[in-house]
Scaffold this active site. Structure first.
Site, PDB file in Angstrom:
ATOM      1  NE  ARG A  58     -18.782  13.540  58.454  1.00 16.56           N
ATOM      2  CZ  ARG A  58     -18.204  14.652  58.913  1.00 16.56           C
ATOM      3  NH1 ARG A  58     -18.575  15.827  58.438  1.00 16.56           N
ATOM      4  NH2 ARG A  58     -17.279  14.604  59.840  1.00 16.56           N
ATOM      5  CG  HIS A  62     -24.390  10.706  53.407  1.00 21.58           C
ATOM      6  ND1 HIS A  62     -23.671   9.674  52.847  1.00 21.58           N
ATOM      7  CD2 HIS A  62     -23.457  11.575  53.885  1.00 21.58           C
ATOM      8  CE1 HIS A  62     -22.376   9.906  52.978  1.00 21.58           C
ATOM      9  NE2 HIS A  62     -22.226  11.053  53.615  1.00 21.58           N
ATOM     10  CG  ASP A  63     -32.479  12.280  53.964  1.00 20.59           C
ATOM     11  OD1 ASP A  63     -32.837  11.278  53.308  1.00 20.59           O
ATOM     12  OD2 ASP A  63     -33.275  13.029  54.539  1.00 20.59           O
ATOM     13  N   GLY A  68     -33.887  13.932  47.426  1.00 21.50           N
ATOM     14  CA  GLY A  68     -34.420  14.985  48.274  1.00 21.50           C
ATOM     15  C   GLY A  68     -34.357  14.664  49.756  1.00 21.50           C
ATOM     16  CG  ASP A  70     -36.734  11.337  50.919  1.00 18.78           C
ATOM     17  OD1 ASP A  70     -35.643  11.057  51.468  1.00 18.78           O
ATOM     18  OD2 ASP A  70     -37.088  10.860  49.823  1.00 18.78           O
ATOM     19  CB  SER A  72     -35.022   7.930  51.640  1.00 15.27           C
ATOM     20  OG  SER A  72     -33.886   8.663  51.208  1.00 15.27           O
ATOM     21  CG  ASN A  90     -24.876   6.096  53.038  1.00 15.44           C
ATOM     22  OD1 ASN A  90     -24.222   7.120  52.879  1.00 15.44           O
ATOM     23  ND2 ASN A  90     -26.107   5.973  52.582  1.00 15.44           N
ATOM     24  CG  HIS A 189     -15.224  16.856  55.396  1.00 16.80           C
ATOM     25  ND1 HIS A 189     -14.748  16.388  54.188  1.00 16.80           N
ATOM     26  CD2 HIS A 189     -16.378  16.155  55.629  1.00 16.80           C
ATOM     27  CE1 HIS A 189     -15.558  15.453  53.724  1.00 16.80           C
ATOM     28  NE2 HIS A 189     -16.560  15.305  54.576  1.00 16.80           N
ATOM     29  CG  ASP A 248     -12.061  25.752  63.592  1.00 15.09           C
ATOM     30  OD1 ASP A 248     -12.029  24.907  62.675  1.00 15.09           O
ATOM     31  OD2 ASP A 248     -11.327  25.690  64.598  1.00 15.09           O
TER      32      ASP A 248
END
Length: 327
Positions: A58, A62-63, A68, A70, A72, A90, A189, A248
């Site tokens: 994940r 979230h990045d 972008g 990167d 961060s 987060n 998920h 799956d």
């Protein structure tokens, strides 16, 4: 002095240009074992704690959605910067940062200053899927690590578990990701867990009605009631689908049956524009795998265009005097 200034401008421009040059095998000559090192770390993480690989997968979402891909989101807070780790989507949710730290430490031993943290996130996300039984693919590498992070941007961009499919469609459109991409990538998920915190409103106050979400299948609702009663510790976790350790298409089968854990998942089946893809993937796992890989590659191409570096430690930026640009 003018010459030095021009050189600095050139190097900063080069960092942006090079960051955009993403390709498979980027580290073939500079760190040929990079991908095998990351996969080895992910394999050990899976053995230690199976849930960790889903958490690391994940990280790419979230990045990449926040300015972008990167790295961060890996930065710790500083006295002058509120990073993304404590952003609403987060905090108490993202975990297993230590897996990325371990991969970085191994890579620094093998190839100091070469492999960016942003690329580690991309490789680790791919490995998480493959090690859980899902598809494998060639990742495009060559990213730079950002010099800053933004909790505000993360709060403004990342969706809530309460989000519905219509809001998710609008969000993905902003990144030139299609409805098909949205549904396929939601299949992430297929592995992992989520907290009771994320579904309490579904169980007890959907849309402010004081009633549960009517889309929840009655037998599944009974199971969720036992897992997440009103007085529960809301950090208790539940499986995102019926096979949480195996990548799956069970996730989509569960949505068709009204057994989606998160509101943002279940509405993919109730929303007309996304329902057809949920039904398709519930029947055809190979098509899901194909579209998921395509979506991960497209999402991995998202970039901010900002200047960057190769961090020595994924949690902090390098000193101003020792920025290491990708070669």
């Amino acid at each position: 002095m003018a010459t030095i200034s021009l050189l600095l401008i050139f190097l900063l421009h080069a960092a942006t240009v090079i960051s955009a040059d993403l390709r498979p095998g980027f580290y073939h000559s500079t760190c040929p074992d990079a991908e095998s090192i990351v996969r080895g770390v992910m394999r050990k993480a899976l053995i230690r704690e199976p849930r960790s690989v889903a958490s690391v997968m994940r990280f790419q979402f979230h990045d990449c959605f926040v300015n972008g891909c990167d790295g961060s989101m890996l930065l710790d807070d500083t006295p002058t910067m509120l990073g993304e780790k404590l952003a609403l989507s987060n905090i108490n949710s993202l975990r297993s940062y230590e897996v990325i730290d371990e991969a970085k430490e191994e890579l620094e031993k093998a190839c100091p200053g070469v492999v960016s943290c942003a690329d580690i996130v991309i490789m680790a996300a791919r490995d998480a899927v493959a090690l859980a039984g899902g598809p494998d693919w060639k990742v495009r590498l060559g990213r730079l690590d950002s010099l800053t992070a933004s909790q505000e941007d993360s709060n403004n961009i990342m969706p809530s578990p309460r989000a519905n499919a219509s809001a998710l469609v609008d969000l993905f459109r902003k990144f030139n990701l299609s409805i098909r991409d949205l549904v396929a990538l939601s299949g992430s998920h297929s592995i992992g867990q989520a907290r009771c915190f994320s579904i309490m409103f579904r169980l007890y106050n959907q849309s402010g009605s004081g009633k549960p979400d009517p889309a929840i299948e009655p037998g599944f609702r009974e199971k969720l009631d036992k897992l997440c009663p009103l007085n529960v510790d809301q950090n208790v976790t539940g499986d995102l689908d019926a096979t949480p350790c195996v990548f799956d298409n069970q996730y989509f089968k569960d949505l068709v049956a009204g057994r989606g854990f998160l509101n943002s998942d279940q509405t993919l089946f109730t929303f007309p524009k996304t329902r057809g893809y949920v039904e398709l993937y519930s029947r055809d796992q190979s098509q899901f795998f194909k579209d998921f890989v395509n979506g991960m590659l497209k999402m991995g191409d998202l970039q901010s265009g900002h200047c960057g570096e190769v961090r020595k430690n994924c949690r902090v930026v390098n000193g101003h005097s020792d920025h290491l640009l990708l070669e």
